[in-house]
Design a protein around this motif. Structure first.
Motif, short mmCIF file in Angstrom:
data_model
loop_
_atom_site.label_atom_id
_atom_site.label_comp_id
_atom_site.label_asym_id
_atom_site.label_seq_id
_atom_site.Cartn_x
_atom_site.Cartn_y
_atom_site.Cartn_z
N PRO A 217 0.79 -1.24 0.00
CA PRO A 217 0.00 0.00 0.00
C PRO A 217 0.82 1.28 0.00
O PRO A 217 0.26 2.35 -0.28
CB PRO A 217 -0.84 -0.13 1.28
N ALA A 218 2.11 1.20 0.31
CA ALA A 218 2.92 2.41 0.27
C ALA A 218 3.04 2.96 -1.16
O ALA A 218 3.19 4.16 -1.37
CB ALA A 218 4.31 2.15 0.84
N LYS A 219 2.94 2.08 -2.16
CA LYS A 219 3.07 2.51 -3.55
C LYS A 219 1.80 2.26 -4.36
O LYS A 219 1.46 3.07 -5.22
CB LYS A 219 4.24 1.77 -4.21
N TYR A 220 1.13 1.16 -4.08
CA TYR A 220 -0.02 0.77 -4.90
C TYR A 220 -1.30 0.78 -4.06
O TYR A 220 -1.26 0.54 -2.86
CB TYR A 220 0.18 -0.62 -5.49
N LYS A 221 -2.41 1.03 -4.72
CA LYS A 221 -3.69 1.08 -4.03
C LYS A 221 -4.59 -0.06 -4.47
O LYS A 221 -4.62 -0.44 -5.63
CB LYS A 221 -4.41 2.41 -4.32
N GLN A 222 -5.31 -0.62 -3.51
CA GLN A 222 -6.43 -1.52 -3.75
C GLN A 222 -6.04 -2.74 -4.58
O GLN A 222 -4.97 -3.29 -4.42
CB GLN A 222 -7.57 -0.72 -4.38
N GLY A 223 -6.91 -3.19 -5.50
CA GLY A 223 -6.63 -4.37 -6.29
C GLY A 223 -5.53 -4.15 -7.31
O GLY A 223 -5.35 -3.04 -7.81
N MET A 224 -4.79 -5.22 -7.63
CA MET A 224 -3.62 -5.10 -8.52
C MET A 224 -3.58 -6.24 -9.54
O MET A 224 -4.19 -7.28 -9.35
CB MET A 224 -2.33 -5.11 -7.69
N VAL A 225 -2.81 -6.02 -10.62
CA VAL A 225 -2.57 -7.01 -11.66
C VAL A 225 -1.07 -7.22 -11.77
O VAL A 225 -0.30 -6.24 -11.74
CB VAL A 225 -3.12 -6.54 -13.02
N PHE A 226 -0.64 -8.47 -11.95
CA PHE A 226 0.78 -8.80 -11.95
C PHE A 226 1.18 -9.69 -13.13
O PHE A 226 0.35 -10.38 -13.71
CB PHE A 226 1.17 -9.54 -10.66
N ARG A 227 2.49 -9.68 -13.38
CA ARG A 227 3.12 -10.61 -14.32
C ARG A 227 4.40 -11.12 -13.67
O ARG A 227 5.10 -10.38 -12.98
CB ARG A 227 3.43 -9.89 -15.63
N CYS A 228 4.73 -12.39 -13.90
CA CYS A 228 5.97 -12.93 -13.35
C CYS A 228 6.43 -14.12 -14.18
O CYS A 228 5.70 -14.62 -15.05
CB CYS A 228 5.80 -13.34 -11.88
#
Length: 998
Positions: A217-228
């Protein structure tokens, strides 16, 4: 005669009654027809697209409560179950063995599952929400874990499991970890909802994003999408600020698509084209405030307001679909279904009981979309499609949770669950043979519409050193199949050659694919390619190039970005936001290069995040245009860092106060509170301007700028009964409660009663101590004491708890007990009402209405008009219908489209069994010792806004709080229906059932 039934006929009969048996049935042609006929009952209420047919593949008791699904290369259907979903809240029984991951198979080719195997079951498996089958590795998502499970000996049973990621939200939360999908680039894509909050690795350490920052939460808010990568390394956050983005879908060109749920009842469910690194606007980007918080240039309609669409930096939505509970999604890249579905999203939305497609067309740098139903289950409101998956033959399978309700934290039925298959009429289920021993066979697997098969082909072609792939790329006519080959070739030994082919292709989808691929290389390696694409005729290609420039600090990047910005055409929000992503972290140098071209576009200035934009914004708001046309520029000031904007806005205010006071008042809202605290002259100006505003805006400004000088004036307003509840709140927020205390001692009877009217709702120690002292002190006038007694229990929970404690300790004078009991007569907690009533002399405890069983209630029909009156009397103090009522609990304007009658009865009779996400009860305790309970509507590192019963919102500084914790019970009282006659309850249900999507 009945005793002579054969075992086979008994088996078929049982299947017809209960669903598919877990055992093989030896079916003769006659018996098989009987079986298929019996299965028709399970989808009888479902209407499908006219060019396809629906069949039942499996049903209970073979499976229960399916949440997610995948289909492997053999055509076997893998199911995650959630029998043990939220037992602490729902009160439902649990299986001590834990939830299951099942493999269902049709072994005899008749299109019906006849074999069930348990791949994994364990007490630690609780309501998993995602599964991806990648050969012998199976990825399972269940907050707070994402696991890799391995079937080493390939016997269909898990041999071991490893933690892939952890620390994701709360256990069993459906806003946490969701499903993985295999991308055409060989990467894994996944997401989590706004309860996920962070991502930790297998050792419990924070996972770092592509910039080296912790994902949290320090950088991103709420729901997120990722790749790895397949092993979980090189995690990238590709988008954030969603509410409950359930499953990300990736097409063969590498574009991302997703759905997102709104706060229930606000008709804001949306479909998104996910641009990498975009902010999708669920909460305020700067403050974390919820969408309902007041802001300049706020959107006129709640479904748009919900996503901060008027704010610079919020990505546009592809489509808004109204109310719903969106779940699984895929990109259909097969050719079996009708053309309207080919290459499009297929999406399950359990709320309105539908599975549908969203045919997409390019529009500028973005898209537009429409809706085409694949399955319409509105005639069977128990149809709750949880997921949709594509089989190796191109047919579609749908997992049906089958339940009277959806969302929240309940399951009304634990015994049912269905799997349906959708295919053209008469098309039998046949799994294509797979041969991975040859390049041709591996290529055929890569070309499969089924992701599990595609994964096998991808891996085998890499092992075969891409043998045969170049020829396939050169001759393939299907662009999506050609794109899959291109991803592999770009990663191969001749990658530079094929990257060049991609960016020179006549198809813009391939040029965008090339940009997405080269974006992962060092900038110096793709600068020459970028320079060739910067003047591309297709705005979508230029959009992708702008996004690729994100966080690249180099003069060449500034020049490229400037050229792209100069090609911006007004009104294309997709292109504008892509420019914003590409300038992130480098706004000063980007804007300098852009301004040097002397072709400023005011939309680009509006989107900028640099003090260099301030003079231009000031010029725009000085123009001789209607104020409504300038509001967007005032809002832009909020996103500009530093105090330069406050200096210039203060100058604008001083110049405009006389000739254009409305402009000056809007400007006032965008000066930073820090600037006002540090500049006495500015503070004096602000105080002088307060005379020109009133109501909530007046109080908001006083609280925002902490104008303690205004406390005496607020006290006078309180004594006059002017907006007394909010005014008293403002006085306490300024730490000026002593003024109230002092005035109460010396005021007239009318003034004392006015003070009580304002403070009775506050629930802090100061207000309750004053009320309690008045009740106990006989020297006060009787009318004043009665007012204080009637107000003592009006706050939740502090006032209610004080009433019970004081009654128990016999601290309430006998003649005021009825008034004190009256103060909790509408308490949220039934136990409070019952206990307080017990202290009434000669009064019986509140009796409970004995309603008929639910099945009997369902047969009764009520009077709509009478039900509406019950709603107004009993429910409107917490719920809204078409903006009428108090905005506290979920809005009910379309509740009839979301819940069946069973679901609505359960919500009223057992509210703790189905608490909607976003409406959980939280308790805040301040360092002063005050306790508040309500619903948190926004929260960031420094501030919390809580909505209290009655709809009033209160702000808290986190630094002033001792604790914040979530409570298990709903704010809706458990005994709500006990005070209704049965006919009133039935009438209410009849009315609620009419509230459907228009």
């Amino acid at each position: 005669m009945k005793l002579k039934l054969t075992r086979q006929l008994i088996a078929v009969s049982c299947i017809g009654m209960l669903g598919i048996s877990a055992f093989q049935v030896n079916k003769t042609p006659t018996a098989a027809k009987s079986l298929l006929d019996s299965l028709n009952q399970f989808h009888a209420g479902l209407v499908v697209h006219p060019d396809v047919q629906i069949t039942t593949f499996a049903t209970e008791p073979m499976l229960k409560n399916p949440t997610n699904m995948d289909i492997d290369s053999k055509g076997r259907v893998w199911i995650t179950e959630a029998y043990n979903y939220r037992p602490a809240i729902s009160g439902n029984p649990t299986n001590p063995k834990g939830d299951r991951i099942l493999i269902l198979e049709d072994t005899n080719g008749d299109g019906v599952a006849d074999s069930q195997k348990i791949f994994y079951q364990s007490p630690e498996l609780n309501a998993p929400l995602g599964i991806a089958v990648l050969d012998s590795m199976v990825i399972v998502s269940q907050s707070p874990y994402m696991w890799k499970m391995f079937d080493d000996n390939r016997d269909g049973v898990a041999d071991r499991k490893e933690i892939l990621f952890q620390g994701i939200g709360g256990e069993q939360h459906d806003h946490g970890a969701h499903a993985f999908t295999f991308g055409p680039d060989g990467k894994l894509y996944f997401n989590f909802g706004n309860e996920g909050k962070q991502l930790l690795d297998a050792k419990g350490k924070p996972v770092l994003d592509q910039d080296g920052d912790a994902i949290g939460p320090a950088k991103y808010k709420q729901g997120m999408v990722f790749r790895c990568n397949l092993d979980g390394s090189q995690v990238e956050c590709l988008g954030h600020n969603f509410r409950n983005n359930f499953e990300v879908a990736v097409d063969s060109y590498g574009a991302l698509w997703q759905s997102d749920n709104d706060d229930d009842g606000n008709k804001g469910v949306r479909i998104n084209a996910v641009f990498e690194h975009g902010n999708y606007g669920y909460t305020d980007e700067l403050t974390g405030a919820g969408w309902s918080a007041n802001r300049t240039n706020i959107e006129s309609e709640i479904p748009l307001r919900h996503w901060h669409l008027n704010d610079p930096g919020s990505m546009p939505n592809l489509l808004q679909t109204g109310s719903g509970s969106p779940t699984g999604m895929l990109i259909y890249e097969g050719n079996l279904l009708p053309p309207v579905f080919q290459g499009q999203m297929l999406h399950a939305d359990a709320g309105p009981n539908v599975v549908r497609a969203y045919p997409v067309k390019p529009k500028g740098a973005g898209f537009e979309a429409s809706i085409v139903n694949l399955i319409d289950g509105s005639k069977d409101q128990w149809f709750r499609p949880a997921d949709v998956t594509i089989a190796p033959d191109g047919s579609i399978f749908v997992a049906d949770w089958y339940d009277p309700g959806v969302g929240g934290h309940q399951a009304g039925d634990q015994t049912k669950g269905r799997i349906y298959r959708i295919a053209p009429k008469g098309h039998a289920y046949r799994v294509p043979k797979l041969d991975l021993t040859t390049p041709a066979g591996a290529l055929a697997a890569l070309n499969s519409p089924n992701l599990a098969t595609r994964y096998l082909g991808y891996q085998k072609l890499k092992q075969l050193a891409l043998a045969g792939l170049e020829e396939a790329y050169a001759t393939e006519q299907n662009p999506r199949l050609k794109a899959r080959a291109l991803w592999l070739l770009i990663q191969g030994p001749q990658g530079a050659k094929y990257l060049e082919k991609a960016i020179q292709d006549s198809n813009p989808d391939f040029r965008m694919l090339g940009i997405r691929a080269m974006k992962r290389m060092p900038f110096t390696g793709w600068l020459a390619h970028a320079q060739k694409l910067q003047n591309d005729a297709n705005p979508q290609v230029r959009r992708e190039l702008a996004i690729a420039l994100r966080h690249i600090s180099a003069p060449e990047a500034d020049a490229l970005w400037t050229n792209l910005a100069l090609q911006y055409e007004g009104g294309d929000r997709w292109y504008l936001e892509a420019l914003g992503i590409g300038a992130d972290g480098n706004w000063d140098q980007r804007f300098n290069a852009y301004a040097a071209a002397n072709q400023l576009n005011r939309d680009v200035v509006w989107r900028a995040r640099t003090t260099k934009s301030v003079p231009h914004l000031i010029a725009y708001v000085r123009e001789a245009k209607p104020l409504t046309e300038k509001l967007r520029y005032f809002r832009a000031f909020d996103f500009v860092p530093g105090n330069e904007k406050s200096v210039q806005l203060m100058q604008l205010i001083n110049e405009s106060m006389q000739k254009e006071p409305a402009l000056a008042m809007v400007a006032l809202r965008h000066i930073s509170a820090e600037y006002i605290q540090q500049n006495p002259a500015a503070r004096k100006t602000v105080i002088g301007m307060l005379a020109k505003v009133e109501g909530n805006e007046y109080l908001e400004l006083i609280e925002k700028y902490n104008l303690t000088e205004m406390a005496p004036s607020l006290l006078q307003d309180l004594l006059k009964g002017k907006n007394s509840r909010s005014t008293a709140k403002a006085i306490y927020s300024l730490n000026s409660g002593a003024l109230i205390q002092q005035k109460f001692k010396t005021g007239t009877v009318a003034q004392k009663r006015a003070i009580i009217e304002g403070i009775r709702w506050q629930g802090n120690k100061e207000s309750l101590n004053l009320l309690f002292s008045v009740v106990k002190q006989p020297s006060y006038e009787l009318s004043v004491r009665r007012d204080a007694a009637r107000g003592l229990g009006n706050s939740y929970p502090n006032g209610e708890d004080l009433v019970l404690k004081s009654l128990k300790n016999k601290e309430i004078p006998q003649d005021l007990i009825p008034s004190v009991v009256e103060s909790v007569s509408k308490a949220w907690r039934k136990g409070v009402r019952l206990e307080a009533n017990g202290y009434l002399i000669g009064a019986l405890a509140q009796t409970k209405t004995k309603h008929p069983p639910l099945n009997d209630l369902l047969t009764q029909r009520g009077v709509i008009a009478s039900g509406k009156k019950v709603f107004v009397d009993q429910c409107s103090m917490c719920h809204q219908v078409d903006n009428e009522g108090i905005d506290f609990g979920p809005k009910l304007s379309e509740i009839g489209s979301k819940l069946s009658r069973e679901g609505m009865y359960m919500s009223v009779l057992h509210p703790n069994a189905g608490i909607g996400f976003g409406y959980e009860t939280f308790e805040l305790i301040t360092k002063k010792g005050d306790t508040y309970q309500g619903i948190i509507v926004s929260r960031n590192e420094t501030d919390i806004i809580m909505r209290l019963p009655g709809g009033l919102s209160q702000s808290f500084k986190t630094s002033a709080l001792k604790s914040v914790k979530q409570l298990p019970n709903s704010m809706m009282p458990e005994g709500l229906a006990d005070g209704m006659a049965t006919q009133e309850l039935v009438d209410l249900m009849e009315y609620l059932n009419t509230l459907k999507k228009k």
